[in-house]
Write a protein that holds these residues in place. Structure first.
Motif, PDB file in Angstrom:
ATOM      1  N   ALA A  44      29.229  29.009 127.077  1.00 44.30           N
ATOM      2  CA  ALA A  44      30.456  29.594 127.000  1.00 44.30           C
ATOM      3  C   ALA A  44      31.183  30.042 125.404  1.00 44.30           C
ATOM      4  N   LEU A  45      31.634  30.857 125.179  1.00 45.38           N
ATOM      5  CA  LEU A  45      32.371  31.558 123.541  1.00 45.38           C
ATOM      6  C   LEU A  45      33.232  30.364 123.961  1.00 45.38           C
ATOM      7  N   THR A  46      34.061  30.048 122.580  1.00 45.28           N
ATOM      8  CA  THR A  46      35.242  29.108 122.449  1.00 45.28           C
ATOM      9  C   THR A  46      36.069  29.845 122.826  1.00 45.28           C
ATOM     10  N   GLN A  47      37.082  29.208 123.117  1.00 45.47           N
ATOM     11  CA  GLN A  47      38.439  30.597 122.706  1.00 45.47           C
ATOM     12  C   GLN A  47      39.682  29.450 122.884  1.00 45.47           C
ATOM     13  N   PRO A  48      40.450  29.049 122.001  1.00 49.32           N
ATOM     14  CA  PRO A  48      41.422  27.968 122.151  1.00 49.32           C
ATOM     15  C   PRO A  48      42.484  28.356 123.719  1.00 49.32           C
ATOM     16  N   ALA A  49      43.007  27.205 124.105  1.00 46.14           N
ATOM     17  CA  ALA A  49      43.445  26.855 124.989  1.00 46.14           C
ATOM     18  C   ALA A  49      44.975  27.769 125.272  1.00 46.14           C
ATOM     19  N   SER A  50      45.496  27.875 124.291  1.00 48.22           N
ATOM     20  CA  SER A  50      47.142  28.654 124.008  1.00 48.22           C
ATOM     21  C   SER A  50      46.986  28.811 122.699  1.00 48.22           C
ATOM     22  N   VAL A  51      48.117  29.737 122.682  1.00 46.28           N
ATOM     23  CA  VAL A  51      48.134  30.525 121.605  1.00 46.28           C
ATOM     24  C   VAL A  51      49.907  30.448 121.999  1.00 46.28           C
ATOM     25  N   SER A  52      50.916  30.681 120.892  1.00 46.77           N
ATOM     26  CA  SER A  52      51.895  31.542 120.874  1.00 46.77           C
ATOM     27  C   SER A  52      52.578  31.983 119.771  1.00 46.77           C
ATOM     28  N   GLY A  53      53.955  32.410 120.409  1.00 47.88           N
ATOM     29  CA  GLY A  53      54.594  33.663 118.583  1.00 47.88           C
ATOM     30  C   GLY A  53      56.054  33.846 119.075  1.00 47.88           C
ATOM     31  N   SER A  54      56.496  34.669 118.407  1.00 48.54           N
ATOM     32  CA  SER A  54      57.723  35.088 118.709  1.00 48.54           C
ATOM     33  C   SER A  54      57.462  36.402 119.053  1.00 48.54           C
ATOM     34  N   PRO A  55      58.595  37.237 119.675  1.00 46.59           N
ATOM     35  CA  PRO A  55      58.970  38.762 120.170  1.00 46.59           C
ATOM     36  C   PRO A  55      59.167  39.275 118.157  1.00 46.59           C
ATOM     37  N   GLY A  56      57.793  40.119 118.045  1.00 47.11           N
ATOM     38  CA  GLY A  56      57.952  40.926 116.667  1.00 47.11           C
ATOM     39  C   GLY A  56      57.272  40.874 115.643  1.00 47.11           C
ATOM     40  N   GLN A  57      56.653  39.244 115.451  1.00 44.46           N
ATOM     41  CA  GLN A  57      56.000  38.161 115.226  1.00 44.46           C
ATOM     42  C   GLN A  57      53.789  38.350 115.856  1.00 44.46           C
ATOM     43  N   SER A  58      52.980  38.942 114.880  1.00 45.79           N
ATOM     44  CA  SER A  58      51.556  38.348 115.125  1.00 45.79           C
ATOM     45  C   SER A  58      50.938  37.249 115.435  1.00 45.79           C
ATOM     46  N   ILE A  59      49.766  37.173 116.207  1.00 44.47           N
ATOM     47  CA  ILE A  59      48.948  36.449 116.502  1.00 44.47           C
ATOM     48  C   ILE A  59      47.996  36.329 115.883  1.00 44.47           C
ATOM     49  N   THR A  60      47.066  35.714 116.442  1.00 41.96           N
ATOM     50  CA  THR A  60      45.367  35.920 116.014  1.00 41.96           C
ATOM     51  C   THR A  60      45.123  34.497 117.170  1.00 41.96           C
ATOM     52  N   ILE A  61      44.311  35.575 117.997  1.00 41.78           N
ATOM     53  CA  ILE A  61      42.879  34.711 118.746  1.00 41.78           C
ATOM     54  C   ILE A  61      41.826  34.911 118.641  1.00 41.78           C
ATOM     55  N   SER A  62      40.857  32.945 118.182  1.00 41.07           N
ATOM     56  CA  SER A  62      39.399  33.345 117.727  1.00 41.07           C
ATOM     57  C   SER A  62      38.676  33.467 118.803  1.00 41.07           C
ATOM     58  N   CYS A  63      37.042  33.467 118.837  1.00 35.26           N
ATOM     59  CA  CYS A  63      36.007  33.253 119.837  1.00 35.26           C
ATOM     60  C   CYS A  63      35.226  33.147 119.113  1.00 35.26           C
ATOM     61  N   THR A  64      34.513  31.867 119.408  1.00 37.35           N
ATOM     62  CA  THR A  64      33.506  31.551 118.631  1.00 37.35           C
ATOM     63  C   THR A  64      32.168  31.457 119.272  1.00 37.35           C
ATOM     64  N   GLY A  65      31.557  31.744 118.624  1.00 33.59           N
ATOM     65  CA  GLY A  65      30.196  31.513 119.526  1.00 33.59           C
ATOM     66  C   GLY A  65      28.719  31.131 118.833  1.00 33.59           C
ATOM     67  N   THR A  66      27.988  32.070 118.295  1.00 38.55           N
ATOM     68  CA  THR A  66      26.400  31.871 117.637  1.00 38.55           C
ATOM     69  C   THR A  66      25.758  32.618 117.710  1.00 38.55           C
ATOM     70  N   SER A  67      24.786  32.358 116.588  1.00 40.53           N
ATOM     71  CA  SER A  67      23.636  33.545 116.226  1.00 40.53           C
ATOM     72  C   SER A  67      22.537  34.294 117.273  1.00 40.53           C
TER      73      SER A  67
END
Lengths: 119, 110
Positions: free
Chosen positions: B3-26
């Motif tokens: 499976a590709l690797t994602q963080p289990a959780s992220v958080s942010g406040s209304p109006g802010q920006s967040i980024t979710i990563s997704c790490t795989g392989t070649s």
């Protein structure tokens, strides 16, 4: 508007075969653009691709499930089906059927059908 | 295939920006520009929000954007809204001709 509807038993006994069907309406199952797939999601867990089929009958399977899975298509009945043999509790999940492109862009999903494996 | 690797959780406040990563392989993300992102609300089926790394389907808010660098893809949500609080999954085509998903990320809007 494409609609996908899964159907099948909600309860399967261990060691038996899980069988589900996905009825397709609103689009041609023989479209040359799309493939038809199955994805599952165990309770509280993530998505797992099971496999896919093209209308010609060509199939593609998740290597981890390939030995137990068969996907078939019936163009006359405008549906495709999933069979999973020798099920265990680990196969308990919500099963989704879906439409996707050749590079696995999944643009339509069924509503999902829960299947429990239990004696 | 793993499976590709994602963080289990992220958080942010209304109006802010967040980024979710997704790490795989070649063998998956690093080899193709065929990364998709899905949003899934509780009890519902997933909804496609990004495909081909950075393309939004018609009707998806332009607050959602995608990118890729090497073996890692990212989903950015700008101007966070409470309705964005839910689960997100990435996926990628693989060199074996199969599909692999990430483990999913739960977004909390504080």
């Amino acid at each position: 508007q494409l609609q996908l509807q899964e159907s099948g038993p909600g309860l399967v006994k261990p060691s038996e075969t899980l069988s589900l069907t996905c009825a397709v309406s609103g689009d041609s199952i023989t479209s040359r653009t799309y493939y038809w797939g199955w994805i599952r999601q165990p309770p509280g867990k993530g998505l797992e691709w099971i496999g896919s089929i093209y209308f010609t009958g060509s199939t593609y399977y998740n290597p981890s499930l390939k030995s137990r899975v068969t996907i078939s298509v019936d163009t006359a009945k405008i549906q495709f089906s999933l069979k999973v043999n020798s099920v265990t509790a680990a196969d308990t999940a919500t099963y989704y059927c879906a439409r996707h492109t050749w590079n696995y862009r999944i643009d339509y999903w069924g509503q999902g059908t829960p299947v429990t494996v239990s004696a | 295939q793993s499976a590709l690797t994602q963080p289990a959780s992220v958080s942010g406040s209304p109006g802010q920006s967040i980024t979710i990563s997704c790490t795989g392989t070649s063998s998956d993300i690093g080899n193709y520009n065929f990364v998709s992102w899905y949003q899934q609300h509780p009890g519902k089926g997933p909804k496609l929000i990004i495909y081909d790394v950075n393309t939004r389907p018609s009707g998806v808010s332009n607050r959602f954007s995608g990118s890729k660098s090497g073996n890692t893809a990212s989903l950015t949500i700008s101007g966070l809204q409470t309705e964005d609080e839910t689960d997100y999954y990435c996926s990628s085509h693989t060199t074996s001709g199969t599909l692999v998903f990430g483990g999913g990320t739960k977004l909390t809007v504080l």
